[in-house]
Design a protein around this motif. Structure first.
Motif, PDB file in Angstrom:
ATOM      1  N   ARG A   7       0.842  -1.189   0.000  1.00 21.69           N
ATOM      2  CA  ARG A   7       0.000   0.000   0.000  1.00 21.69           C
ATOM      3  C   ARG A   7       0.885   1.248   0.000  1.00 21.69           C
ATOM      4  O   ARG A   7       1.640   1.477   0.933  1.00 21.69           O
ATOM      5  N   GLU A  69      -4.402   6.398   7.023  1.00 24.04           N
ATOM      6  CA  GLU A  69      -4.101   5.294   6.116  1.00 24.04           C
ATOM      7  C   GLU A  69      -3.033   4.358   6.683  1.00 24.04           C
ATOM      8  O   GLU A  69      -2.127   4.799   7.372  1.00 24.04           O
ATOM      9  N   THR A  70      -3.153   3.088   6.377  1.00 27.24           N
ATOM     10  CA  THR A  70      -2.123   2.102   6.687  1.00 27.24           C
ATOM     11  C   THR A  70      -1.300   1.943   5.416  1.00 27.24           C
ATOM     12  O   THR A  70      -1.773   1.379   4.426  1.00 27.24           O
ATOM     13  N   ASP A  72       2.613   1.236   3.392  1.00 29.36           N
ATOM     14  CA  ASP A  72       3.908   0.558   3.440  1.00 29.36           C
ATOM     15  C   ASP A  72       5.043   1.464   2.982  1.00 29.36           C
ATOM     16  O   ASP A  72       6.210   1.145   3.188  1.00 29.36           O
ATOM     17  N   LYS A  93       7.117   8.993  10.934  1.00 28.18           N
ATOM     18  CA  LYS A  93       6.008   8.046  11.122  1.00 28.18           C
ATOM     19  C   LYS A  93       6.475   6.604  10.931  1.00 28.18           C
ATOM     20  O   LYS A  93       5.699   5.672  11.027  1.00 28.18           O
TER      21      LYS A  93
END
Length: 102
Positions: A7, A69-70, A72, A93
């Motif tokens: 993602r 949002e999650t 990567d 983050k």
């Protein structure tokens, strides 16, 4: 690859994003463009609609995107004078960053 989807979030929906990065992300098999952010929400929404296959959320505030949002990883595609702050805040983050400007 184990089938896991990667993602990705994008900060900046300008010319280079729309002509190079977003089309490339769309064509990578295991990548989902999860979210895109631009100070002009209309640009983020247009890019999300064009490249996100209806699954991409649009934001005008990168901090809201990072909180909701999650992800990567994040592509930071902003003007050089704003690049350091945006990239630093994304890395704070705990997310990997791709940027290509100085």
């Amino acid at each position: 690859m184990d089938g896991k989807r990667i993602r990705i979030g994008v900060i900046g929906a300008g010319g280079i994003a729309n002509s190079v990065h977003l089309p490339s992300l769309r064509d990578i098999e295991h990548v989902d463009l999860a979210a895109i952010c631009d100070l002009r929400l209309d640009k983020a929404q247009a890019a999300a609609q064009t490249f996100g296959a209806g699954r991409t959320r649009a934001y005008w505030d990168m901090y809201e995107m990072l909180d909701k949002e999650t992800l990567d990883g994040v592509l930071v595609l902003v003007e050089p004078d704003r690049l350091f702050r945006a990239a630093k805040d994304v890395m704070m983050k705990g997310l990997p960053v791709l940027m290509e400007k100085p």
